[in-house]
Scaffold this motif. Structure first.
Motif, PDB file in Angstrom:
ATOM      1  N   TRP A  24      -1.960  39.331  13.230  1.00  0.00           N
ATOM      2  CA  TRP A  24      -1.859  38.398  12.999  1.00  0.00           C
ATOM      3  C   TRP A  24      -0.662  38.075  11.504  1.00  0.00           C
ATOM      4  CZ3 TRP A  24      -1.488  34.983   8.314  1.00  0.00           C
ATOM      5  CH2 TRP A  24      -1.796  34.192   8.512  1.00  0.00           C
ATOM      6  N   THR A  25      -0.698  38.741  10.903  1.00  0.00           N
ATOM      7  CA  THR A  25       0.074  38.992   9.598  1.00  0.00           C
ATOM      8  C   THR A  25       1.587  40.394  10.073  1.00  0.00           C
ATOM      9  OG1 THR A  25      -1.642  39.277   7.909  1.00  0.00           O
ATOM     10  CG2 THR A  25       0.432  40.393   7.137  1.00  0.00           C
ATOM     11  N   THR A  26       1.429  40.880  10.906  1.00  0.00           N
ATOM     12  CA  THR A  26       2.401  41.699  11.203  1.00  0.00           C
ATOM     13  C   THR A  26       3.581  40.687  11.703  1.00  0.00           C
ATOM     14  OG1 THR A  26       1.595  44.146  10.997  1.00  0.00           O
ATOM     15  CG2 THR A  26       3.287  43.424  13.361  1.00  0.00           C
ATOM     16  N   TYR A  27       2.559  39.142  12.530  1.00  0.00           N
ATOM     17  CA  TYR A  27       3.634  38.766  13.677  1.00  0.00           C
ATOM     18  C   TYR A  27       4.356  37.870  12.556  1.00  0.00           C
ATOM     19  CZ  TYR A  27       6.195  36.387  17.646  1.00  0.00           C
ATOM     20  OH  TYR A  27       7.140  35.809  18.081  1.00  0.00           O
ATOM     21  N   GLY A  28       3.042  37.516  12.195  1.00  0.00           N
ATOM     22  CA  GLY A  28       3.704  36.218  10.616  1.00  0.00           C
ATOM     23  C   GLY A  28       5.121  36.753  10.478  1.00  0.00           C
ATOM     24  N   ARG A  84       5.030  52.369  18.538  1.00  0.00           N
ATOM     25  CA  ARG A  84       6.352  52.157  17.722  1.00  0.00           C
ATOM     26  C   ARG A  84       7.506  51.100  18.390  1.00  0.00           C
ATOM     27  NH1 ARG A  84       7.757  56.907  21.380  1.00  0.00           N
ATOM     28  NH2 ARG A  84       6.007  58.759  20.055  1.00  0.00           N
ATOM     29  N   ILE A  85       7.329  50.345  18.904  1.00  0.00           N
ATOM     30  CA  ILE A  85       8.712  49.129  20.026  1.00  0.00           C
ATOM     31  C   ILE A  85       8.232  47.659  18.486  1.00  0.00           C
ATOM     32  CG2 ILE A  85       8.978  47.069  20.646  1.00  0.00           C
ATOM     33  CD1 ILE A  85       9.934  50.015  21.702  1.00  0.00           C
ATOM     34  N   LEU A  86       6.734  47.899  17.545  1.00  0.00           N
ATOM     35  CA  LEU A  86       6.721  47.055  16.758  1.00  0.00           C
ATOM     36  C   LEU A  86       7.353  47.000  15.140  1.00  0.00           C
ATOM     37  CD1 LEU A  86       4.855  44.538  16.427  1.00  0.00           C
ATOM     38  CD2 LEU A  86       3.144  45.861  16.136  1.00  0.00           C
ATOM     39  N   GLY A  87       7.307  48.607  15.063  1.00  0.00           N
ATOM     40  CA  GLY A  87       7.710  49.017  13.954  1.00  0.00           C
ATOM     41  C   GLY A  87       9.102  49.443  14.232  1.00  0.00           C
ATOM     42  N   TRP A 158       6.676  39.958  19.610  1.00  0.00           N
ATOM     43  CA  TRP A 158       5.652  39.177  21.018  1.00  0.00           C
ATOM     44  C   TRP A 158       5.049  40.332  21.647  1.00  0.00           C
ATOM     45  CZ3 TRP A 158       1.804  35.758  19.253  1.00  0.00           C
ATOM     46  CH2 TRP A 158       0.990  35.597  20.767  1.00  0.00           C
ATOM     47  N   PRO A 159       5.712  41.279  22.673  1.00  0.00           N
ATOM     48  CA  PRO A 159       5.577  41.725  23.178  1.00  0.00           C
ATOM     49  C   PRO A 159       4.250  43.259  22.741  1.00  0.00           C
ATOM     50  CG  PRO A 159       7.367  41.918  24.043  1.00  0.00           C
ATOM     51  CD  PRO A 159       7.570  40.681  22.369  1.00  0.00           C
ATOM     52  N   PRO A 160       4.656  43.575  21.415  1.00  0.00           N
ATOM     53  CA  PRO A 160       3.388  44.908  21.829  1.00  0.00           C
ATOM     54  C   PRO A 160       2.463  44.358  20.324  1.00  0.00           C
ATOM     55  CG  PRO A 160       5.874  45.342  20.408  1.00  0.00           C
ATOM     56  CD  PRO A 160       5.786  43.892  21.539  1.00  0.00           C
ATOM     57  N   CYS A 161       2.333  43.043  19.949  1.00  0.00           N
ATOM     58  CA  CYS A 161       1.443  42.312  18.975  1.00  0.00           C
ATOM     59  C   CYS A 161       0.216  41.616  20.173  1.00  0.00           C
ATOM     60  CB  CYS A 161       1.516  40.860  19.109  1.00  0.00           C
ATOM     61  SG  CYS A 161       2.159  41.744  17.358  1.00  0.00           S
ATOM     62  N   VAL A 162       0.617  41.644  21.770  1.00  0.00           N
ATOM     63  CA  VAL A 162       0.023  41.228  22.804  1.00  0.00           C
ATOM     64  C   VAL A 162      -0.394  42.645  23.539  1.00  0.00           C
ATOM     65  CG1 VAL A 162      -0.051  40.337  25.393  1.00  0.00           C
ATOM     66  CG2 VAL A 162       0.824  39.042  23.553  1.00  0.00           C
ATOM     67  N   ARG A 174     -10.250  37.753  24.197  1.00  0.00           N
ATOM     68  CA  ARG A 174      -9.257  37.122  24.774  1.00  0.00           C
ATOM     69  C   ARG A 174      -8.713  36.085  24.153  1.00  0.00           C
ATOM     70  NH1 ARG A 174      -7.428  41.677  29.020  1.00  0.00           N
ATOM     71  NH2 ARG A 174      -8.066  43.507  27.875  1.00  0.00           N
ATOM     72  N   GLY A 175      -9.236  34.865  24.577  1.00  0.00           N
ATOM     73  CA  GLY A 175      -8.489  33.100  24.614  1.00  0.00           C
ATOM     74  C   GLY A 175      -9.063  33.134  23.103  1.00  0.00           C
ATOM     75  N   ARG A 176      -9.131  33.397  22.211  1.00  0.00           N
ATOM     76  CA  ARG A 176     -10.106  33.638  20.709  1.00  0.00           C
ATOM     77  C   ARG A 176      -9.085  33.692  19.688  1.00  0.00           C
ATOM     78  NH1 ARG A 176     -15.567  34.370  18.469  1.00  0.00           N
ATOM     79  NH2 ARG A 176     -16.153  32.669  19.763  1.00  0.00           N
ATOM     80  N   THR A 177      -8.402  35.101  20.225  1.00  0.00           N
ATOM     81  CA  THR A 177      -8.115  36.412  20.053  1.00  0.00           C
ATOM     82  C   THR A 177      -6.225  35.596  19.720  1.00  0.00           C
ATOM     83  OG1 THR A 177      -9.418  37.978  20.719  1.00  0.00           O
ATOM     84  CG2 THR A 177      -7.126  38.339  19.654  1.00  0.00           C
ATOM     85  N   MET A 178      -6.133  35.620  21.200  1.00  0.00           N
ATOM     86  CA  MET A 178      -4.782  35.296  21.326  1.00  0.00           C
ATOM     87  C   MET A 178      -4.662  33.754  20.970  1.00  0.00           C
ATOM     88  SD  MET A 178      -3.373  37.171  22.475  1.00  0.00           S
ATOM     89  CE  MET A 178      -1.579  36.594  22.584  1.00  0.00           C
ATOM     90  N   GLY A 179      -5.564  32.772  20.954  1.00  0.00           N
ATOM     91  CA  GLY A 179      -5.617  31.631  19.903  1.00  0.00           C
ATOM     92  C   GLY A 179      -5.210  31.632  18.299  1.00  0.00           C
ATOM     93  N   ILE A 180      -6.318  32.666  18.088  1.00  0.00           N
ATOM     94  CA  ILE A 180      -5.130  32.546  16.336  1.00  0.00           C
ATOM     95  C   ILE A 180      -4.453  34.198  16.304  1.00  0.00           C
ATOM     96  CG2 ILE A 180      -6.524  34.697  15.040  1.00  0.00           C
ATOM     97  CD1 ILE A 180      -9.823  33.792  15.938  1.00  0.00           C
ATOM     98  N   LEU A 181      -3.994  34.566  17.041  1.00  0.00           N
ATOM     99  CA  LEU A 181      -2.953  35.385  17.293  1.00  0.00           C
ATOM    100  C   LEU A 181      -1.925  34.261  17.070  1.00  0.00           C
ATOM    101  CD1 LEU A 181      -1.535  38.035  15.997  1.00  0.00           C
ATOM    102  CD2 LEU A 181      -1.866  38.416  19.005  1.00  0.00           C
ATOM    103  N   GLY A 182      -1.540  33.480  17.764  1.00  0.00           N
ATOM    104  CA  GLY A 182      -0.856  32.187  17.897  1.00  0.00           C
ATOM    105  C   GLY A 182      -0.808  31.678  16.520  1.00  0.00           C
ATOM    106  N   THR A 183      -1.639  31.498  15.756  1.00  0.00           N
ATOM    107  CA  THR A 183      -1.465  30.220  14.545  1.00  0.00           C
ATOM    108  C   THR A 183      -0.314  31.474  13.576  1.00  0.00           C
ATOM    109  OG1 THR A 183      -3.319  31.745  13.544  1.00  0.00           O
ATOM    110  CG2 THR A 183      -3.656  29.306  14.651  1.00  0.00           C
ATOM    111  N   SER A 184      -0.525  32.561  13.762  1.00  0.00           N
ATOM    112  CA  SER A 184       0.428  33.282  13.064  1.00  0.00           C
ATOM    113  C   SER A 184       2.253  33.205  13.064  1.00  0.00           C
ATOM    114  CB  SER A 184       0.480  34.319  13.021  1.00  0.00           C
ATOM    115  OG  SER A 184       0.898  34.949  14.230  1.00  0.00           O
ATOM    116  N   TYR A 185       2.473  32.568  13.813  1.00  0.00           N
ATOM    117  CA  TYR A 185       3.853  31.720  14.031  1.00  0.00           C
ATOM    118  C   TYR A 185       3.941  31.253  13.687  1.00  0.00           C
ATOM    119  CZ  TYR A 185       3.527  29.610  17.945  1.00  0.00           C
ATOM    120  OH  TYR A 185       2.454  29.231  19.418  1.00  0.00           O
TER     121      TYR A 185
END
Length: 192
Positions: A24-28, A84-87, A158-162, A174-185
């Motif tokens: 969440w922090t990384t993608y945000g 690696r790709i995220l970094g 996004w692809p590495p986070c997913v 995963r539904g809840r996880t992706m919902g929370i992760l989706g708030t990061s942006y």
């Protein structure tokens, strides 16, 4: 999950919470380099004497770089691993953003300015072919190239986070996880 997966259910739940927090922090954080140009558009136009069309080319090249990067960076994530790709995406985007800020100065550097001037001439030629005149110079060409590059590296978020979320969380979560992760942006965009 890898060989270091916690064995105790409480440890696993804790590791998943920390993983989600890190994702969440990384993608945000990516949004600090993605939405920063919007508030600066008027100043950039004024300081560099750019037309609305020219700044539109810069803004559009971020989107074009991002769209192209989405197609390819997902495959690179599968091939080289999400961490690696995220970094690379985070560091590359930060560097492209810093270089973008220095574009007027960099355009005066002999080799860089010549390459950027060539890109600017090509953009101008395309514009003339559709009836749009532009007095593009090396600075604008460099800004377009760096904006595209920033978009490309942004697409490494996004692809590495997913992928990481898919590895760490069972299908039922995963539904809840992706919902929370989706708030990061949204939050990242608001803070930036």
């Amino acid at each position: 999950m890898g060989a270091t997966t916690p064995k105790h259910p409480d440890d696993l739940a804790s590791a998943r919470r920390w993983t989600l927090f890190a994702l969440w922090t990384t993608y945000g954080s990516f949004y600090f380099c993605r939405v920063n140009i919007g508030p600066a558009v008027l100043s950039i136009r004024h300081d560099l004497g750019l037309s609305a069309m020219e700044i539109g080319l810069v803004l559009g090249s971020v989107k074009l770089g991002y769209a192209t990067g989405q197609l390819i960076n997902g495959q690179l994530t599968e091939r080289f691993g999400p961490r690696r790709i995220l970094g690379i995406g985070m560091v590359g985007s930060a560097i492209a953003t810093l270089l973008f800020a220095a574009a007027p100065w960099l355009a005066g550097v002999p080799i860089i300015g010549d390459l950027a001037g060539g890109l600017a001439s090509a953009v101008s030629a395309v514009g003339r072919s559709v009836g749009v005149e532009s007095n593009t110079g090396a600075t604008l060409g460099l800004m377009i190239a760096l904006a595209f590059t920033n978009g490309w590296f942004q697409a490494g978020g996004w692809p590495p986070c997913v992928k990481i979320a898919g590895n760490w969380f069972p299908v039922a979560q995963r539904g809840r996880t992706m919902g929370i992760l989706g708030t990061s942006y949204t939050v990242g965009s608001g803070i930036a």
